[in-house]
Design a protein around this motif. Structure first.
Motif, PDB file in Angstrom:
ATOM      1  N   VAL A   1      36.118  42.638  38.629  1.00  0.00           N
ATOM      2  CA  VAL A   1      35.716  42.703  40.046  1.00  0.00           C
ATOM      3  C   VAL A   1      36.780  42.137  40.971  1.00  0.00           C
ATOM      4  O   VAL A   1      36.735  42.352  42.187  1.00  0.00           O
ATOM      5  CB  VAL A   1      34.381  41.964  40.282  1.00  0.00           C
ATOM      6  CG1 VAL A   1      33.244  42.669  39.558  1.00  0.00           C
ATOM      7  CG2 VAL A   1      34.473  40.496  39.855  1.00  0.00           C
ATOM      8  N   ALA A   2      37.755  41.391  40.418  1.00  0.00           N
ATOM      9  CA  ALA A   2      38.816  40.830  41.259  1.00  0.00           C
ATOM     10  C   ALA A   2      39.980  40.395  40.382  1.00  0.00           C
ATOM     11  O   ALA A   2      39.809  40.051  39.214  1.00  0.00           O
ATOM     12  CB  ALA A   2      38.301  39.642  42.062  1.00  0.00           C
ATOM     13  N   GLU A   3      41.176  40.415  40.976  1.00  0.00           N
ATOM     14  CA  GLU A   3      42.376  39.919  40.320  1.00  0.00           C
ATOM     15  C   GLU A   3      43.013  38.857  41.199  1.00  0.00           C
ATOM     16  O   GLU A   3      43.037  38.985  42.422  1.00  0.00           O
ATOM     17  CB  GLU A   3      43.387  41.052  40.088  1.00  0.00           C
ATOM     18  CG  GLU A   3      42.902  42.133  39.144  1.00  0.00           C
ATOM     19  CD  GLU A   3      43.974  43.200  38.906  1.00  0.00           C
ATOM     20  OE1 GLU A   3      45.175  42.901  39.156  1.00  0.00           O
ATOM     21  OE2 GLU A   3      43.625  44.311  38.483  1.00  0.00           O
ATOM     22  N   ALA A   4      43.538  37.806  40.573  1.00  0.00           N
ATOM     23  CA  ALA A   4      44.209  36.739  41.300  1.00  0.00           C
ATOM     24  C   ALA A   4      45.615  36.558  40.732  1.00  0.00           C
ATOM     25  O   ALA A   4      45.810  36.586  39.517  1.00  0.00           O
ATOM     26  CB  ALA A   4      43.429  35.428  41.181  1.00  0.00           C
ATOM     27  N   ALA A   5      46.591  36.356  41.627  1.00  0.00           N
ATOM     28  CA  ALA A   5      47.978  36.199  41.213  1.00  0.00           C
ATOM     29  C   ALA A   5      48.389  34.739  41.094  1.00  0.00           C
ATOM     30  O   ALA A   5      49.490  34.442  40.623  1.00  0.00           O
ATOM     31  CB  ALA A   5      48.905  36.918  42.191  1.00  0.00           C
ATOM     32  N   ASP A   6      47.523  33.841  41.529  1.00  0.00           N
ATOM     33  CA  ASP A   6      47.822  32.419  41.386  1.00  0.00           C
ATOM     34  C   ASP A   6      46.511  31.630  41.330  1.00  0.00           C
ATOM     35  O   ASP A   6      45.427  32.179  41.578  1.00  0.00           O
ATOM     36  CB  ASP A   6      48.718  31.907  42.523  1.00  0.00           C
ATOM     37  CG  ASP A   6      48.092  32.087  43.893  1.00  0.00           C
ATOM     38  OD1 ASP A   6      47.012  31.519  44.150  1.00  0.00           O
ATOM     39  OD2 ASP A   6      48.682  32.795  44.735  1.00  0.00           O
TER      40      ASP A   6
END
Length: 211
Positions: free
Chosen positions: A30-35
């Motif tokens: 449902v979501a991607e985070a880069a940090d």
């Protein structure tokens, strides 16, 4: 559908992991985070069912992410997915509250099953991770290895110093004073019998705490 947050600072890695996850049919990214900071914010906004988190991330590292996510939602299952096979990381991640720990090398075969297991409330560790954790339990908290003497915060400060961050940058990352960072630095230098930041960097590389 199991709703998953995927946090890793490499977009190519995230794309590959997303394909593995969504091919399962019963799991959705449902979501991607880069940090780490973005991961924390997305958990607040979206309340995923499982968070898949890399330990080595910019802004806020994975160990700190685990701690902060626990404060946001104590019931959120956190699965650590990392390149690090060292027992030190396994122990620290589980102590921080992670429900699972697998390496990126094992992801194609184990990631989907690991997500399902931690979502169901069970722990999931690779054989190597389970062995490292069992060894730590067997010898208790008085292990003789130098890294065993460091607190979680001292280990985090060590990694950031080894990566070349200043005391001011570390203080800002953890919302603590520069004086507190100085204290952590002094403690880890004494515990590890090191003299300066150059030796900290060499020690971290030798122990595979940084790449």
């Amino acid at each position: 559908m199991i709703k998953v947050l995927l946090a890793d600072d490499h977009s190519i890695v995230r794309a590959g992991l997303r394909r593995i996850i969504e091919d399962a049919g019963d799991i959705e990214v449902v979501a991607e985070a880069a940090d780490g900071r973005e991961a924390i914010q997305l958990v607040r906004e979206l309340s995923p069912d499982v968070a898949v988190v890399d330990i080595s991330m910019p802004e806020v590292d994975g160990l700190e992410v685990i701690s902060q996510l626990q404060n946001i939602d104590a019931d959120l299952p956190i699965l650590i997915l990392t390149m690090h096979e060292e027992g030190q990381y396994v122990v620290r991640a589980v102590e921080a509250g992670a429900m699972g720990y697998i390496t990126k090398q094992s992801a194609p075969e184990q990631l989907v099953n690991a997500i399902r297991k931690v979502h169901a409330g069970s722990r999931y560790l690779t054989d190597e991770a389970a062995e490292a954790l069992a060894l730590r339990i067997a010898k208790g908290n008085s292990g003789t290895a130098p890294l065993d003497t460091l607190s979680m915060r001292e280990l985090q400060v060590l990694r950031r110093l080894a990566l070349g961050q200043t005391n001011r940058e570390i203080a800002q990352a953890y919302h603590i004073s520069i004086k507190t960072v100085d204290t952590y630095r002094a403690r880890l230098l004494k515990k590890l019998d090191l003299r300066n930041n150059a030796e900290i960097s060499r020690f971290a590389m030798q122990n595979k705490l940084i790449t």
